[in-house]
Design a protein around this motif. Structure first.
Motif, PDB file in Angstrom:
ATOM      1  N   LYS A  97       0.845  -1.203   0.000  1.00 52.27           N
ATOM      2  CA  LYS A  97       0.000   0.000   0.000  1.00 52.27           C
ATOM      3  C   LYS A  97       0.874   1.245   0.000  1.00 52.27           C
ATOM      4  O   LYS A  97       1.947   1.265   0.604  1.00 52.27           O
ATOM      5  CB  LYS A  97      -0.897   0.007   1.236  1.00 52.27           C
ATOM      6  CG  LYS A  97      -1.890  -1.129   1.244  1.00 52.27           C
ATOM      7  CD  LYS A  97      -2.753  -1.073   2.479  1.00 52.27           C
ATOM      8  CE  LYS A  97      -3.686  -2.271   2.524  1.00 52.27           C
ATOM      9  NZ  LYS A  97      -4.429  -2.327   3.770  1.00 52.27           N
ATOM     10  N   CYS A  98       0.379   2.261  -0.666  1.00 50.51           N
ATOM     11  CA  CYS A  98       1.072   3.542  -0.723  1.00 50.51           C
ATOM     12  C   CYS A  98       1.323   4.057   0.693  1.00 50.51           C
ATOM     13  O   CYS A  98       0.425   4.035   1.542  1.00 50.51           O
ATOM     14  CB  CYS A  98       0.236   4.546  -1.517  1.00 50.51           C
ATOM     15  SG  CYS A  98       0.965   6.203  -1.573  1.00 50.51           S
TER      16      CYS A  98
ATOM     17  N   ASN B 150      -2.754   6.520  -7.489  1.00 54.59           N
ATOM     18  CA  ASN B 150      -3.772   7.407  -6.940  1.00 54.59           C
ATOM     19  C   ASN B 150      -3.216   8.823  -6.668  1.00 54.59           C
ATOM     20  O   ASN B 150      -3.739   9.796  -7.186  1.00 54.59           O
ATOM     21  CB  ASN B 150      -4.355   6.803  -5.658  1.00 54.59           C
ATOM     22  CG  ASN B 150      -5.507   7.590  -5.116  1.00 54.59           C
ATOM     23  OD1 ASN B 150      -6.428   7.924  -5.835  1.00 54.59           O
ATOM     24  ND2 ASN B 150      -5.457   7.907  -3.839  1.00 54.59           N
ATOM     25  N   CYS B 151      -2.150   8.900  -5.856  1.00 60.09           N
ATOM     26  CA  CYS B 151      -1.637  10.222  -5.458  1.00 60.09           C
ATOM     27  C   CYS B 151      -0.349  10.601  -6.197  1.00 60.09           C
ATOM     28  O   CYS B 151       0.144  11.717  -6.043  1.00 60.09           O
ATOM     29  CB  CYS B 151      -1.411  10.269  -3.948  1.00 60.09           C
ATOM     30  SG  CYS B 151      -0.039   9.243  -3.358  1.00 60.09           S
ATOM     31  N   HIS B 152       0.214   9.684  -6.970  1.00 55.88           N
ATOM     32  CA  HIS B 152       1.414   9.892  -7.787  1.00 55.88           C
ATOM     33  C   HIS B 152       2.678  10.170  -6.978  1.00 55.88           C
ATOM     34  O   HIS B 152       3.665  10.660  -7.518  1.00 55.88           O
ATOM     35  CB  HIS B 152       1.187  10.988  -8.839  1.00 55.88           C
ATOM     36  CG  HIS B 152       0.035  10.674  -9.726  1.00 55.88           C
ATOM     37  ND1 HIS B 152       0.087   9.701 -10.702  1.00 55.88           N
ATOM     38  CD2 HIS B 152      -1.237  11.168  -9.762  1.00 55.88           C
ATOM     39  CE1 HIS B 152      -1.082   9.624 -11.303  1.00 55.88           C
ATOM     40  NE2 HIS B 152      -1.909  10.497 -10.756  1.00 55.88           N
ATOM     41  N   GLU B 153       2.664   9.852  -5.685  1.00 52.43           N
ATOM     42  CA  GLU B 153       3.872   9.955  -4.867  1.00 52.43           C
ATOM     43  C   GLU B 153       4.752   8.741  -5.136  1.00 52.43           C
ATOM     44  O   GLU B 153       4.259   7.668  -5.473  1.00 52.43           O
ATOM     45  CB  GLU B 153       3.508   9.997  -3.370  1.00 52.43           C
ATOM     46  CG  GLU B 153       2.832  11.273  -2.934  1.00 52.43           C
ATOM     47  CD  GLU B 153       3.790  12.448  -2.822  1.00 52.43           C
ATOM     48  OE1 GLU B 153       5.015  12.253  -2.803  1.00 52.43           O
ATOM     49  OE2 GLU B 153       3.291  13.582  -2.739  1.00 52.43           O
TER      50      GLU B 153
ATOM     51  N   CYS C 106       2.604   5.692  -6.953  1.00 48.66           N
ATOM     52  CA  CYS C 106       1.212   5.396  -6.619  1.00 48.66           C
ATOM     53  C   CYS C 106       0.327   5.892  -7.758  1.00 48.66           C
ATOM     54  O   CYS C 106       0.480   7.021  -8.232  1.00 48.66           O
ATOM     55  CB  CYS C 106       0.831   6.084  -5.316  1.00 48.66           C
ATOM     56  SG  CYS C 106      -0.919   5.892  -4.873  1.00 48.66           S
TER      57      CYS C 106
ATOM     58  N   ASN D 106       7.053   5.773  -3.817  1.00 45.15           N
ATOM     59  CA  ASN D 106       7.214   4.957  -2.624  1.00 45.15           C
ATOM     60  C   ASN D 106       8.491   4.136  -2.748  1.00 45.15           C
ATOM     61  O   ASN D 106       8.730   3.501  -3.774  1.00 45.15           O
ATOM     62  CB  ASN D 106       6.031   3.991  -2.481  1.00 45.15           C
ATOM     63  CG  ASN D 106       4.748   4.709  -2.175  1.00 45.15           C
ATOM     64  OD1 ASN D 106       4.422   4.915  -1.024  1.00 45.15           O
ATOM     65  ND2 ASN D 106       4.014   5.103  -3.210  1.00 45.15           N
TER      66      ASN D 106
ATOM     67  N   PHE E 174       1.719   7.034   1.478  1.00 42.59           N
ATOM     68  CA  PHE E 174       1.162   8.372   1.615  1.00 42.59           C
ATOM     69  C   PHE E 174      -0.363   8.377   1.687  1.00 42.59           C
ATOM     70  O   PHE E 174      -0.944   9.089   2.487  1.00 42.59           O
ATOM     71  CB  PHE E 174       1.639   9.259   0.451  1.00 42.59           C
ATOM     72  CG  PHE E 174       3.132   9.367   0.391  1.00 42.59           C
ATOM     73  CD1 PHE E 174       3.815  10.278   1.174  1.00 42.59           C
ATOM     74  CD2 PHE E 174       3.863   8.527  -0.428  1.00 42.59           C
ATOM     75  CE1 PHE E 174       5.202  10.359   1.135  1.00 42.59           C
ATOM     76  CE2 PHE E 174       5.247   8.596  -0.482  1.00 42.59           C
ATOM     77  CZ  PHE E 174       5.926   9.515   0.306  1.00 42.59           C
ATOM     78  N   CYS E 175      -1.018   7.580   0.823  1.00 40.41           N
ATOM     79  CA  CYS E 175      -2.493   7.615   0.784  1.00 40.41           C
ATOM     80  C   CYS E 175      -3.132   6.273   1.144  1.00 40.41           C
ATOM     81  O   CYS E 175      -4.352   6.163   1.172  1.00 40.41           O
ATOM     82  CB  CYS E 175      -2.986   8.086  -0.584  1.00 40.41           C
ATOM     83  SG  CYS E 175      -2.705   6.909  -1.924  1.00 40.41           S
ATOM     84  N   ASP E 176      -2.324   5.241   1.399  1.00 41.40           N
ATOM     85  CA  ASP E 176      -2.779   3.920   1.846  1.00 41.40           C
ATOM     86  C   ASP E 176      -3.572   3.140   0.790  1.00 41.40           C
ATOM     87  O   ASP E 176      -4.247   2.184   1.105  1.00 41.40           O
ATOM     88  CB  ASP E 176      -3.592   4.044   3.138  1.00 41.40           C
ATOM     89  CG  ASP E 176      -3.518   2.791   3.977  1.00 41.40           C
ATOM     90  OD1 ASP E 176      -2.447   2.153   3.999  1.00 41.40           O
ATOM     91  OD2 ASP E 176      -4.542   2.432   4.591  1.00 41.40           O
ATOM     92  N   CYS E 177      -3.501   3.550  -0.459  1.00 44.81           N
ATOM     93  CA  CYS E 177      -4.166   2.810  -1.542  1.00 44.81           C
ATOM     94  C   CYS E 177      -3.272   1.647  -1.981  1.00 44.81           C
ATOM     95  O   CYS E 177      -2.051   1.772  -1.977  1.00 44.81           O
ATOM     96  CB  CYS E 177      -4.405   3.720  -2.745  1.00 44.81           C
ATOM     97  SG  CYS E 177      -5.692   4.926  -2.483  1.00 44.81           S
TER      98      CYS E 177
END
Length: 77
Positions: free
Chosen positions: A11-12, A37-40, A35, A42, A14-17
């Protein structure tokens, strides 16, 4: 105790997706996974560490419940 398998998703941080990577690619230490979802980005090593801890917690919880069940059965007789 029965053989049991557990699944832990990466899971990300940053956003836990849940992360979805390229299934054709093999990730190794030092890789950065983006990610969806948030494009950070990891860090692969940090993701594996977090997933390992989550897996250990799942196994410990399962083992504790199984032991409790066995003790209840043992003391009923």
């Amino acid at each position: 105790m029965k053989d049991k398998s557990f699944t832990v998703e990466l899971k990300c941080l940053f956003c836990d997706c849940p992360l979805e990577g390229d299934t054709e690619r093999e990730y190794v230490s030092g890789n950065m996974l983006e990610c969806q979802n948030c494009h950070e980005l990891n860090d692969y090593d940090a993701l594996i560490d977090v997933a390992a801890e989550e897996g250990k917690a799942l196994v410990a919880d399962y083992a504790q419940k199984e032991i409790e069940k066995m003790l209840k059965k043992a003391f009923k007789k």
